[in-house]
Design a protein around this motif. Structure first.
Motif, mmCIF file in Angstrom:
data_model
loop_
_atom_site.group_PDB
_atom_site.id
_atom_site.type_symbol
_atom_site.label_atom_id
_atom_site.label_comp_id
_atom_site.label_asym_id
_atom_site.label_seq_id
_atom_site.Cartn_x
_atom_site.Cartn_y
_atom_site.Cartn_z
ATOM 1 N N VAL A 151 1.024 -7.280 10.615
ATOM 2 C CA VAL A 151 1.083 -7.275 9.141
ATOM 3 C C VAL A 151 2.156 -7.192 8.544
ATOM 4 C CG1 VAL A 151 -0.177 -6.290 7.089
ATOM 5 C CG2 VAL A 151 -1.284 -6.184 9.159
ATOM 6 N N ASN A 152 2.715 -7.888 7.568
ATOM 7 C CA ASN A 152 4.110 -7.525 6.912
ATOM 8 C C ASN A 152 3.668 -7.054 5.656
ATOM 9 O OD1 ASN A 152 6.067 -8.582 9.115
ATOM 10 N ND2 ASN A 152 5.006 -10.707 8.440
ATOM 11 N N ILE A 153 4.393 -6.130 5.312
ATOM 12 C CA ILE A 153 4.280 -5.376 3.763
ATOM 13 C C ILE A 153 5.577 -5.404 3.177
ATOM 14 C CG2 ILE A 153 2.280 -4.301 4.647
ATOM 15 C CD1 ILE A 153 3.857 -1.717 4.751
ATOM 16 N N PRO A 154 5.854 -5.086 1.916
ATOM 17 C CA PRO A 154 6.960 -5.043 1.225
ATOM 18 C C PRO A 154 7.514 -3.527 1.666
ATOM 19 C CG PRO A 154 5.090 -5.485 -0.316
ATOM 20 C CD PRO A 154 4.569 -5.255 0.794
ATOM 21 N N LYS A 155 8.990 -3.412 1.526
ATOM 22 C CA LYS A 155 9.679 -2.385 1.954
ATOM 23 C C LYS A 155 8.921 -1.135 1.064
ATOM 24 C CE LYS A 155 13.277 -2.103 4.986
ATOM 25 N NZ LYS A 155 14.516 -2.885 5.326
ATOM 26 N N ILE A 156 8.742 -0.110 1.906
ATOM 27 C CA ILE A 156 8.313 1.073 1.141
ATOM 28 C C ILE A 156 8.997 2.418 1.864
ATOM 29 C CG2 ILE A 156 6.143 0.475 -0.177
ATOM 30 C CD1 ILE A 156 4.637 2.003 2.050
ATOM 31 N N ASP A 157 8.811 3.362 1.554
ATOM 32 C CA ASP A 157 9.649 4.693 1.873
ATOM 33 C C ASP A 157 8.589 5.157 3.115
ATOM 34 O OD1 ASP A 157 11.389 6.246 2.507
ATOM 35 O OD2 ASP A 157 10.820 7.746 0.844
ATOM 36 N N VAL A 158 8.323 4.676 3.722
ATOM 37 C CA VAL A 158 7.528 5.212 5.084
ATOM 38 C C VAL A 158 8.527 5.364 6.396
ATOM 39 C CG1 VAL A 158 5.320 5.207 4.209
ATOM 40 C CG2 VAL A 158 6.263 3.431 5.668
ATOM 41 N N GLU A 159 8.155 6.391 7.370
ATOM 42 C CA GLU A 159 8.828 6.353 8.369
ATOM 43 C C GLU A 159 8.113 5.281 9.484
ATOM 44 O OE1 GLU A 159 9.646 10.192 10.300
ATOM 45 O OE2 GLU A 159 10.103 10.812 8.442
ATOM 46 N N LYS A 160 8.963 4.921 10.446
ATOM 47 C CA LYS A 160 8.809 4.213 11.782
ATOM 48 C C LYS A 160 7.612 5.096 12.526
ATOM 49 C CE LYS A 160 10.587 2.082 15.630
ATOM 50 N NZ LYS A 160 11.439 1.880 16.485
ATOM 51 N N GLY A 161 6.433 4.655 12.776
ATOM 52 C CA GLY A 161 5.230 5.486 13.528
ATOM 53 C C GLY A 161 4.290 6.066 12.794
ATOM 54 N N SER A 162 4.478 5.780 11.125
ATOM 55 C CA SER A 162 3.425 6.083 10.299
ATOM 56 C C SER A 162 2.191 5.455 10.403
ATOM 57 C CB SER A 162 3.925 6.224 8.883
ATOM 58 O OG SER A 162 5.159 6.697 8.783
ATOM 59 N N ILE A 163 0.962 5.850 10.179
ATOM 60 C CA ILE A 163 -0.133 5.135 9.799
ATOM 61 C C ILE A 163 -0.345 5.035 8.533
ATOM 62 C CG2 ILE A 163 -2.391 4.761 10.276
ATOM 63 C CD1 ILE A 163 -2.040 5.751 13.250
ATOM 64 N N ILE A 164 -0.450 3.807 7.985
ATOM 65 C CA ILE A 164 -0.897 3.764 6.489
ATOM 66 C C ILE A 164 -2.169 2.795 6.253
ATOM 67 C CG2 ILE A 164 1.553 4.094 5.775
ATOM 68 C CD1 ILE A 164 1.826 1.271 4.929
ATOM 69 N N SER A 165 -2.692 2.808 5.013
ATOM 70 C CA SER A 165 -3.764 1.912 4.926
ATOM 71 C C SER A 165 -2.983 0.636 3.914
ATOM 72 C CB SER A 165 -4.727 2.583 4.010
ATOM 73 O OG SER A 165 -5.567 3.352 4.585
ATOM 74 N N VAL A 166 -3.690 -0.611 4.126
ATOM 75 C CA VAL A 166 -2.983 -1.653 3.531
ATOM 76 C C VAL A 166 -4.073 -2.488 3.136
ATOM 77 C CG1 VAL A 166 -0.789 -1.582 4.422
ATOM 78 C CG2 VAL A 166 -2.473 -3.087 5.512
ATOM 79 N N GLU A 167 -4.072 -3.352 1.931
ATOM 80 C CA GLU A 167 -5.051 -4.251 1.443
ATOM 81 C C GLU A 167 -4.390 -5.426 1.983
ATOM 82 O OE1 GLU A 167 -6.154 -4.846 -2.615
ATOM 83 O OE2 GLU A 167 -6.872 -6.778 -2.021
ATOM 84 N N ILE A 168 -5.120 -6.400 2.960
ATOM 85 C CA ILE A 168 -4.595 -7.672 3.292
ATOM 86 C C ILE A 168 -4.687 -8.791 2.100
ATOM 87 C CG2 ILE A 168 -5.017 -9.701 4.973
ATOM 88 C CD1 ILE A 168 -4.192 -6.780 6.144
ATOM 89 N N THR A 169 -3.438 -9.306 1.713
ATOM 90 C CA THR A 169 -3.312 -10.333 0.609
ATOM 91 C C THR A 169 -3.352 -11.478 0.968
ATOM 92 O OG1 THR A 169 -0.964 -9.654 0.747
ATOM 93 C CG2 THR A 169 -2.354 -8.467 -0.799
ATOM 94 N N LYS A 170 -2.974 -11.985 2.311
ATOM 95 C CA LYS A 170 -2.865 -13.239 2.862
ATOM 96 C C LYS A 170 -3.062 -13.143 4.480
ATOM 97 C CE LYS A 170 -1.258 -17.602 1.726
ATOM 98 N NZ LYS A 170 -2.496 -18.150 2.109
ATOM 99 N N GLY A 171 -3.996 -14.247 4.778
ATOM 100 C CA GLY A 171 -3.852 -14.554 6.229
ATOM 101 C C GLY A 171 -3.061 -15.546 6.683
ATOM 102 N N ARG A 172 -2.573 -15.661 7.474
ATOM 103 C CA ARG A 172 -1.789 -16.888 7.922
ATOM 104 C C ARG A 172 -1.854 -17.131 9.462
ATOM 105 N NH1 ARG A 172 2.016 -17.650 4.034
ATOM 106 N NH2 ARG A 172 3.233 -15.804 2.937
ATOM 107 N N LYS A 173 -1.194 -18.178 10.002
ATOM 108 C CA LYS A 173 -1.542 -18.640 11.416
ATOM 109 C C LYS A 173 -1.016 -17.449 12.708
ATOM 110 C CE LYS A 173 -1.446 -23.358 11.574
ATOM 111 N NZ LYS A 173 -0.522 -24.222 10.891
#
Ligand code: SAH
Ligand code: SF4
Ligand code: F3S
Length: 431
Positions: A399-421
């Motif tokens: 999953v690619n998300i816009p850059k935000i201020d979180v550390e590598k290794g964090s677990i976050i919740s995201v809403e899926i906005t687009k499904g690609r191949k």
């Protein structure tokens, strides 16, 4: 004096992790890694012989480093991995400029090999491998590979691995547990248990037992494993997957073919019906599970009807993704000697049909996730877009998300906005 090593790795995760062990052992001997083979004192090729193409690629790259040696006579060239194990000293005949050769079970010999204190070919069977815990120089700080077993006893008729990796052997659960606990201490969040056939793991405990034990290691958030063999996928394992909170909802369960006839010729030990039953049980007991597979196109004797059964199977099962390969005859395996080898064009045509059918299914499946909330483990910046971060869902989708201020290794919740191949897009949400 600091010496440098360059390592080029071919093949599967097993080899990727073996390269980490090779670097770990060499680091203790004072080597540091370099990305530039022309600057290295030691060049290692960690090779793969699963298909002809992998072998060819290695030999052509090997030919290229010959000239480095002419220029700097002191550099050492070493061959590791599955070709090393299978070919042994034959490699010297093809490439006399190679200095030493060692197989996957003899990484512990590296110190003696680099110093010339031992004969230059180390490919002996090594039963001690399960209790020899080598230091690994891991490439990533968040996800780690952990070997739980070595070798394979399955002898699928097309496959070279039982000849290159030797007999199946499982590490004692205590050794695995301590390695995982140590990784947790170092801040690793995800582990992937490695073996050619992880669900036939058996030492003091069995594979579901191992999962139950590792699920209790504090600090580790996710547990994955590859590869599972459909024949050994027990109800007990499915239960463990559904009950243990850290064990992720993903299984790589290679089907190879949708035709029971071909499965028999492959010596896979299950029919298509057996396979379907396992898939149904997984989907029923582990909601949302993603299932991925390997497929071989154009096995010897595969008729057009057999091929169509594979296509039908893909449509019936709807895998989340597959790796598909043209059958490649491996010298010394039973399939190489079978009747009914197919012309390259037929294999290529069947492979492209398989890939085409699956690609559509993968995209539809990924699109169906649009609007859902997923938990992702942040792995770092996106490789293709500087403005994005990349993570994976528990079901192993990127999953690619816009850059935000979180550390590598964090677990976050995201809403899926687009499904690609090949990936998903998402946006972070507040829980
Ligand atoms: N141990 C794993 C797979 C290891 S090899 C398992 O049993 O699932 C990875 C994949 O390579 C296999 O699943 C198979 O699809 C493919 N493969 C192996 N030998 C091959 C050959 N000779 N030709 C084409 N594909 C092959
Ligand atoms: Fe090869 Fe079969 Fe063993 Fe997998 S299970 S490594 S395909 S012999
Ligand atoms: Fe290749 Fe050996 Fe892995 S043959 S796929 S590197 S086990």
């Amino acid at each position: 004096m600091v010496r440098t090593v360059y390592i080029r790795t071919f093949g599967c995760q097993m080899n990727v992790h073996d390269s980490e062990k090779i670097l770990g052992v060499l680091q203790k001997e004072g080597y540091s890694e370099t990305e530039d083979p022309r600057k290295a004192d030691l060049i290692i090729f960690n090779t793969c012989s699963i298909r002809q193409r992998a072998e060819h690629k290695f030999y052509s790259e090997l030919g290229r480093v010959k000239s480095y040696k002419k220029r700097r006579s002191k550099i050492q060239i070493a061959i590791a991995g599955c070709i090393a194990q299978h070919e042994g000293e034959n490699i010297f005949k093809k490439a006399p400029y190679v200095d030493f050769i060692f197989g996957p079970q003899n990484i512990h010999m590296l110190k003696d090999l680099t110093s010339g204190r031992t004969a230059p070919v180390a490919i002996k069977d090594n039963p001690e491998i399960v209790i020899t815990d080598l230091p690994a120089k891991r490439a990533d700080g968040v996800k780690a590979w952990v070997t739980i077993m070595y070798g394979c006893n399955n002898f699928c008729s097309y496959c070279i691995v039982p000849y290159t990796r030797g007999r199946e052997r499982s590490r004692p659960s205590e050794n695995i547990y301590s390695e995982v606990a140590e990784l947790a201490d170092k801040g690793y969040k995800e582990i992937t248990l490695l073996g050619q056939n992880v669900n036939s793991y058996r030492s003091d405990i069995d594979f579901p037992g191992l999962l139950r034990r590792l699920d209790r290691v504090g600090g580790i958030e996710r547990i994955r494993f590859v590869t599972s063999h459909p024949g050994d996928l027990s109800g007990e394992l499915i239960k463990a997957m559904s009950g243990l909170s850290k064990v992720c909802e993903h299984i790589h369960l290679p089907m190879q073919s949708g035709s029971s006839n071909i499965l028999r010729l492959m010596n896979r030990g299950y029919t298509y019906d057996d396979y379907i039953r396992k898939v149904s049980s997984l989907r029923e007991k582990v909601p949302g599970i993603s299932i991925t597979s390997d497929i071989i196109a154009g096995f010897p004797g595969e008729t057009e009807d057999d091929h169509l059964l594979t296509i039908e199977a893909l449509k019936e099962i709807e895998f989340d993704g597959i790796f598909a390969f043209k059958f490649s005859p491996r010298p010394g395996t039973r399939a190489a000697e079978m009747r009914g080898h197919l012309p390259e064009e037929v294999k290529s045509e069947r492979l492209s049909q398989i890939l085409e059918v699956q690609e559509e299914i993968t995209e539809i499946k990924n699109r169906s996730l649009e609007g859902t909330i997923q938990e992702i483990l942040i792995e770092g910046g996106s490789e293709t877009d500087m403005e994005k971060l990349t993570g994976r869902t528990r079901t192993n989708k990127i999953v690619n998300i816009p850059k935000i201020d979180v550390e590598k290794g964090s677990i976050i919740s995201v809403e899926i906005t687009k499904g690609r191949k090949h990936s998903l897009e998402g946006r972070p949400i507040k829980k």
